[in-house]
Design a protein around this motif. Structure first.
Motif, PDB file in Angstrom:
ATOM      1  N   LYS A  84       0.795  -1.225   0.000  1.00 50.62           N
ATOM      2  CA  LYS A  84       0.000   0.000   0.000  1.00 50.62           C
ATOM      3  C   LYS A  84       0.830   1.278   0.000  1.00 50.62           C
ATOM      4  O   LYS A  84       0.266   2.362  -0.141  1.00 50.62           O
ATOM      5  CB  LYS A  84      -0.978   0.025   1.180  1.00 50.62           C
ATOM      6  CG  LYS A  84      -1.936  -1.156   1.202  1.00 50.62           C
ATOM      7  CD  LYS A  84      -2.934  -1.046   2.320  1.00 50.62           C
ATOM      8  CE  LYS A  84      -3.880  -2.239   2.306  1.00 50.62           C
ATOM      9  NZ  LYS A  84      -4.875  -2.190   3.382  1.00 50.62           N
ATOM     10  N   ASP A  93      -1.230  -1.916  -8.003  1.00 48.17           N
ATOM     11  CA  ASP A  93      -2.559  -1.499  -7.547  1.00 48.17           C
ATOM     12  C   ASP A  93      -3.299  -0.709  -8.621  1.00 48.17           C
ATOM     13  O   ASP A  93      -4.526  -0.803  -8.745  1.00 48.17           O
ATOM     14  CB  ASP A  93      -2.422  -0.666  -6.273  1.00 48.17           C
ATOM     15  CG  ASP A  93      -3.763  -0.381  -5.611  1.00 48.17           C
ATOM     16  OD1 ASP A  93      -4.522  -1.347  -5.384  1.00 48.17           O
ATOM     17  OD2 ASP A  93      -4.051   0.795  -5.333  1.00 48.17           O
ATOM     18  N   HIS A 119      -2.074  -9.517  -5.093  1.00 44.71           N
ATOM     19  CA  HIS A 119      -2.989  -8.410  -5.351  1.00 44.71           C
ATOM     20  C   HIS A 119      -3.904  -8.670  -6.548  1.00 44.71           C
ATOM     21  O   HIS A 119      -5.104  -8.385  -6.511  1.00 44.71           O
ATOM     22  CB  HIS A 119      -2.175  -7.138  -5.572  1.00 44.71           C
ATOM     23  CG  HIS A 119      -2.927  -5.882  -5.299  1.00 44.71           C
ATOM     24  ND1 HIS A 119      -3.946  -5.789  -4.371  1.00 44.71           N
ATOM     25  CD2 HIS A 119      -2.833  -4.641  -5.843  1.00 44.71           C
ATOM     26  CE1 HIS A 119      -4.427  -4.560  -4.355  1.00 44.71           C
ATOM     27  NE2 HIS A 119      -3.767  -3.846  -5.244  1.00 44.71           N
TER      28      HIS A 119
END
Length: 349
Positions: A84, A93, A119
């Motif tokens: 993140k 992402d 992810h």
């Protein structure tokens, strides 16, 4: 298909980072003007590079983070520390969120694979990912996989690699039915381990419409271009890759030493320097840079960590082509025909 190909770049990845990533992106943009870029990394390092490339600056947006995954981090460490916040995670992402069509990184291979798998998740019917690269041969380029993502694998895994590699070859080489060979210690049907012989039987029995299985290929067949796609598990594939790169450097060093030994050899080099330049370019691993992480629900490309700007541009080019010619759809179509995956609608969900 989006109007523009949106490319997310891990601008902190690799041995050098932004000073290679940004000029490399600029080179790729000059070849593919319908690209636009998301650059993830430290603005203090990225912005001065962008000032030198006005066209790229106009086609880019920078997302700041000063967290980078080290080339020495273990995948588990990278997942814990970099999730993140790191430039690598944010680039992946962006693909997950639909803000980019492909992510390109020259960073830590293990960390990139772990983050991408965690992810983006795997496509239906595929248990393990693969790294597929373009390999220069005497008759053109071939796709070789797996180059180190998954060690070992049963016959079903090898068959799936053949299907995914064929889809990539169709995209890159504009082939309707690429030839596929399984890397083995001999071409005879009795050679090799049980899993590779079983994979050969499965591929022959499947008789897939977009894949022409030609049987076993020995190690020297890779460089000869014996097939459009060469399939092996990741342990053997990574050894083959590193051996080929080392051999290329060894031959280049031999030539350099030989050409400077006497005045006659120096004179001969002057007459033949164009030929030697062409040979050097053909043998340069950077010219075939860009390994595609196959099997994911998104497109991720791994660049060599120590590449230069031109080499990184090749990796970006590979990512562009995978998106532009719709690699994921082709893989899904081939898996569904093969019966190795659920319906294509599930893959898109």
């Amino acid at each position: 298909m989006p109007q523009k190909v949106r490319i997310a770049l891990d601008a902190m990845g690799g041995d050098i980072g932004a000073s290679v990533v940004v000029p490399g992106a600029a080179i790729s943009l000059s070849r593919h003007p319908d690209s636009e870029f998301l650059l993830f990394g430290d603005r203090a390092l990225i912005d001065p590079q962008l000032e030198r490339h006005p066209a790229l600056k106009a086609a880019s947006r920078v997302v700041h983070t000063d967290v980078a995954v080290s080339m020495h981090d273990k995948p588990s460490q990278a997942l814990r520390r970099g999730r993140k916040t790191s430039s690598m995670w944010l680039a992946i992402d962006a693909v997950k969120k639909g803000e980019a069509d492909v992510a390109v990184s020259a960073g830590n291979t293990g960390a990139l694979m772990a983050m991408a798998r965690f992810h983006l998740r795997m496509m239906p019917g595929i248990d393990s990912p693969a790294i597929a690269g373009v390999w220069p041969t005497v008759r053109g380029d071939s796709v070789v996989l797996d180059l180190g993502a998954t060690i070992g694998g049963d016959a079903t895994h090898l068959k799936t690699l053949a299907v995914m590699g064929s889809a990539m070859a169709r995209v890159l080489f504009n082939l309707e039915r690429p030839t596929v060979g399984l890397l083995n210690i001999g071409v005879e049907e009795i050679k090799g381990g049980e899993e590779i012989r079983a994979a050969a039987e499965m591929l022959r029995a499947a008789n897939l419409p977009n894949l022409d299985f030609i049987g076993f290929v020995e190690g020297d067949g890779i460089g000869r271009g014996a097939a459009d796609v060469i399939v092996t598990e990741g342990f053997s594939g990574n050894i083959a890759l590193k051996t080929a790169e080392g051999t290329a450097r060894q031959i280049s060093e031999y030539l350099r030493n030989a050409m400077g030994r006497t005045w006659r050899s120096k004179l001969g080099f002057l007459f033949a320097r164009q030929a030697f330049r062409a040979l050097r370019d053909k043998m340069d691993p950077g010219k075939s840079n860009g390994g595609v992480l196959l099997g994911l629900r998104g497109i991720v490309v791994k660049s060599h960590g120590g590449t230069d700007a031109e080499g990184f541009a090749y990796a970006v080019d590979v990512g562009y082509e995978m998106v532009h010619y719709d690699l994921l759809t082709k893989i899904n179509q081939m898996l569904n025909r093969d019966g190795s995956a659920p319906a294509a609608q599930e893959a898109a969900s």
